[in-house]
Design an enzyme around this catalytic site. Structure first.
Site, PDB file in Angstrom:
ATOM      1  N   LYS A  54       0.844  -1.201   0.000  1.00 27.16           N
ATOM      2  CA  LYS A  54       0.000   0.000   0.000  1.00 27.16           C
ATOM      3  C   LYS A  54       0.879   1.252   0.000  1.00 27.16           C
ATOM      4  O   LYS A  54       0.593   2.223  -0.684  1.00 27.16           O
ATOM      5  CB  LYS A  54      -0.943  -0.014   1.221  1.00 27.16           C
ATOM      6  CG  LYS A  54      -2.057  -1.045   1.076  1.00 27.16           C
ATOM      7  CD  LYS A  54      -2.821  -1.295   2.356  1.00 27.16           C
ATOM      8  CE  LYS A  54      -3.778  -2.469   2.168  1.00 27.16           C
ATOM      9  NZ  LYS A  54      -4.471  -2.869   3.395  1.00 27.16           N
ATOM     10  N   GLN A  98      -4.608  -1.569   9.599  1.00 31.85           N
ATOM     11  CA  GLN A  98      -4.433  -2.883   8.986  1.00 31.85           C
ATOM     12  C   GLN A  98      -4.982  -3.968   9.912  1.00 31.85           C
ATOM     13  O   GLN A  98      -4.652  -4.010  11.094  1.00 31.85           O
ATOM     14  CB  GLN A  98      -2.932  -3.131   8.698  1.00 31.85           C
ATOM     15  CG  GLN A  98      -2.645  -4.422   7.970  1.00 31.85           C
ATOM     16  CD  GLN A  98      -3.250  -4.478   6.565  1.00 31.85           C
ATOM     17  OE1 GLN A  98      -3.184  -3.512   5.820  1.00 31.85           O
ATOM     18  NE2 GLN A  98      -3.851  -5.604   6.227  1.00 31.85           N
ATOM     19  N   ASP A 121     -10.985   2.624   3.896  1.00 29.10           N
ATOM     20  CA  ASP A 121     -11.243   1.197   3.671  1.00 29.10           C
ATOM     21  C   ASP A 121     -12.729   0.938   3.403  1.00 29.10           C
ATOM     22  O   ASP A 121     -13.101  -0.128   2.920  1.00 29.10           O
ATOM     23  CB  ASP A 121     -10.824   0.378   4.908  1.00 29.10           C
ATOM     24  CG  ASP A 121      -9.466  -0.297   4.730  1.00 29.10           C
ATOM     25  OD1 ASP A 121      -9.109  -0.593   3.580  1.00 29.10           O
ATOM     26  OD2 ASP A 121      -8.782  -0.511   5.746  1.00 29.10           O
TER      27      ASP A 121
END
Ligand code: NAD
Length: 287
Positions: A54, A98, A121
């Protein structure tokens, strides 16, 4: 193999190139570069690889990534305090935590503490709720990435029978909502589904997202179906594979995604698109 490949790696690279142009244009106009805060708690090897990917993708797009590598023993209170600070910081446009988090931390509480406008997200109940009422804002990255891949194969999905195997909050459920919004008739299968083979055999569009290697047998695939394999499973010999038995499925499907190189890169590209969306929203709100 007769199926055509839905090449997520290629599409994601094109999308990230395009994002880089948009970010460069913003900067030329004197606007701020988008900034994404990436929080990793602990040192799970798979999570570390995802976070590194990422970060590299951010660099390619000109998005500023702020890394918060926290130790495994970080308390929930410390993590929530950091998110609260990032929520208030106008120079930070997106916040990503995460997953999975260590077991002493309540993931639901943490994800709900992220401001919905910074929830790149697309996991916050506000954003899932927006999708449920067909007013999507920050869309969950993996399901939205799948929709963008499906657009390569189908101009219109209305009336197609879509079968989603997997019903998790982050993948299966928002995937079903995306397909419903696109006009599909949606069946969601999960661990209690009886006769998975019969459901899969009726799918014009099959999305496999159970995290079980080889769960979907190639012979189950309807002739001419589009098969998208979200699953990422590491085999004992170190190779990655999806949930669908690829070789036989590719003989029957019209379109199929590879693993790796299918959905994974699209998830990252959608994360960056959401970050650009977040900074544009912040511009509009802050004036
Ligand atoms: P999860 O474990 O949270 O959910 C799995 C779902 O599959 C559950 O709803 C469960 O009921 C269902 N399931 C389990 N066994 C089943 C069976 N025998 N028949 C039918 N359904 C069954 O997993 P997740 O987070 O949704 O991820 C699923 C897979 O997708 C994993 O392999 C994960 O690594 C992968 N993934 C990939 C990406 C990507 O970008 N490509 C992103 C997220 C997740």
């Amino acid at each position: 193999m007769s199926a055509l490949m839905l090449d997520g790696k290629k599409l994601a690279a094109e999308l990230i190139d395009n994002l880089a142009l948009q970010v460069a244009k913003r900067v030329q106009q004197g606007k701020s570069s988008p900034a994404l805060a990436v929080i990793l708690v602990g040192s799970d090897p798979a999570s570390s690889i995802y976070v590194r990917n990422k970060r590299h993708a951010c660099e390619r797009a000109g998005i500023h990534s702020l890394m918060y590598d926290l130790s495994e023993v970080t308390t929930q209170e410390v993590l929530l305090a950091l998110i609260s600070e990032l929520n208030r910081n106008n120079a930070v446009h997106g916040i990503l935590v995460q997953l999975p988090l260590p077991s002493h931390i309540d993931s639901t509480l943490v994800l709900e503490s992220i401001h919905p406008h910074k929830d790149v997200d697309g996991f916050h109940p506000y954003n899932i709720g927006r999708l449920a009422v067909r007013l999507p804002d920050m869309r969950s990255c993996t399901p939205y990435g799948v929709m963008r891949l499906l657009a390569l194969a189908h101009d219109d999905l209305k009336g197609k029978h879509a079968v989603v195997v997997g019903a998790s909050n982050h993948v299966g459920r928002p995937m079903g909502l995306e397909l419903l919004m696109a006009g599909c008739t949606v069946t969601t299968c999960h661990r209690f589904t009886v006769d998975l083979a019969a459901h899969v055999a009726r799918a014009d569009i099959l999305i496999a997202a159970a995290g079980k290697p080889g769960l979907v047998r190639g012979e189950w695939i309807k002739l001419g179906a589009t098969v998208v394999d979200v699953g990422i499973n590491r085999l004992e010999d170190g190779r990655l594979c999806g949930d669908v038995a690829f070789d036989v499925a590719a003989e029957r499907a019209a379109w199929i995604t590879p693993v790796p190189g299918g959905v994974g890169p699209m998830t990252v590209a959608m994360l960056l698109e959401n970050t650009l969306r977040a900074v544009s929203k912040a511009d509009a709100l802050l004036g």
